[in-house]
Design an enzyme around this catalytic site. Structure first.
Site, PDB file in Angstrom:
ATOM      1  N   PRO A   3      25.655 -16.604  23.621  1.00  0.00           N
ATOM      2  CA  PRO A   3      27.068 -16.956  23.847  1.00  0.00           C
ATOM      3  C   PRO A   3      27.441 -18.239  23.096  1.00  0.00           C
ATOM      4  CG  PRO A   3      25.868 -16.668  25.933  1.00  0.00           C
ATOM      5  CD  PRO A   3      24.859 -16.677  24.840  1.00  0.00           C
ATOM      6  N   GLU A   4      28.493 -18.165  22.315  1.00  0.00           N
ATOM      7  CA  GLU A   4      28.994 -19.356  21.627  1.00  0.00           C
ATOM      8  C   GLU A   4      30.299 -19.783  22.288  1.00  0.00           C
ATOM      9  OE1 GLU A   4      28.860 -19.576  17.419  1.00  0.00           O
ATOM     10  OE2 GLU A   4      26.892 -18.658  17.259  1.00  0.00           O
TER      11      GLU A   4
END
Ligand SMILES: [Zn+2]
Length: 271
Positions: A2-3
């Site tokens: 996840p960014e």
């Protein structure tokens, strides 16, 4: 992994179940995440009202009347809203039971995520204190990138991925923004003119906003669904497209490594 856009999508997805409501109970099923979950965090959070759920870089800040908890999704973490009578799934390591009647569950197969206590002054927490400006804030600009890069030989891609320079620009979006801006990822940060830095800052914001918007289309999945945000995959122009044709000029996309992270670029479009 996840960014920033996935974390922002998560924030928007779970906020309605928490903000303005009281935390009735926090249940920890697995304390050995990236850092041990503090023994007293359930007690600190129980009975507190959630004032806000904000984001700093890739951290979620659960701000309550009793202090702030930090949540990080790590490599494989996700959060979802479930009904009170739904049994937990494998890798559901902790959950927040809200007076809204919902439960917010944290699922993380690889356990690199975290739940930490940051008290009354979260901005001073060791994990947050050295972070540079948010890329979507007014403090971030081409002039800022130009000033911080001045005289530096470090590659521009590593410069924009340095969280002390700008917070939360991860590998996928650094690759994409550099392609959109036409800047070679290995070019020295100190050798990029102000005008090109302005284009780069604009493209960093734009790629992050596009990805957040994409995630926003799957928000309904946060209720009863698999909790996975939209990953913006189909719109990627270079990331994980090694040897495929550049969508602008047809040249084969090249793959290299910078700072142990995969770099994808078009040697014809990016100079
Ligand atoms: Zn090209």
């Amino acid at each position: 992994m996840p960014e920033l856009p996935e974390v922002e999508t998560t924030r928007c997805g779970i906020a309605p179940a928490l903000v303005g409501h009281t935390i009735q109970q926090v249940v920890i099923r697995e304390r050995s995440l990236r850092w041990p979950v503090p023994q007293d965090i359930e007690k600190r959070l129980r009975g507190q009202r959630v004032l806000q759920l904000t984001r700093r870089a890739k951290y979620l800040l659960l701000e309550t009347t009793g202090g702030t908890a930090l949540i990080h999704l790590g490599m494989s973490g996700s959060m979802r809203i479930t009904a009170a009578d739904e049994p937990p799934e494998k890798h559901d390591h902790f959950e927040i039971q809200s007076s809204s009647g919902d439960i917010v569950r944290f699922n993380d197969p690889r356990r690199f995520g975290s739940l930490l206590w940051a008290g009354a002054w979260p901005a001073k927490h060791a994990l947050l204190v050295e972070l540079g400006p948010e890329p979507l804030s007014e403090d971030f600009s081409g002039a800022y990138l130009h000033a911080t890069g001045k005289g530096r030989k470090v590659a521009i891609k590593q410069h924009i991925m340095n969280s002390k320079v700008v917070a939360g620009v991860g590998n996928i979006y650094a690759n994409e923004a550099l392609f959109r801006a036409g800047i070679h990822p290995a070019r020295a940060a100190g050798r990029i003119a102000l005008a090109r830095m302005e284009v780069l800052a604009t493209e960093i914001r734009s790629v992050l906003r596009d990805a957040i918007r994409q995630g926003g289309t799957t928000l309904r999945d946060y209720r009863g669904g698999d909790g996975k945000p939209g990953y913006f995959r189909q719109q990627l122009l270079v990331y994980e497209r090694g040897d495929e044709a550049c969508k602008r000029c047809g040249t084969a996309i090249r793959r290299t490594t910078q700072g142990q992270r995969a770099t994808y670029y078009c040697h014809s479009c990016q100079t």
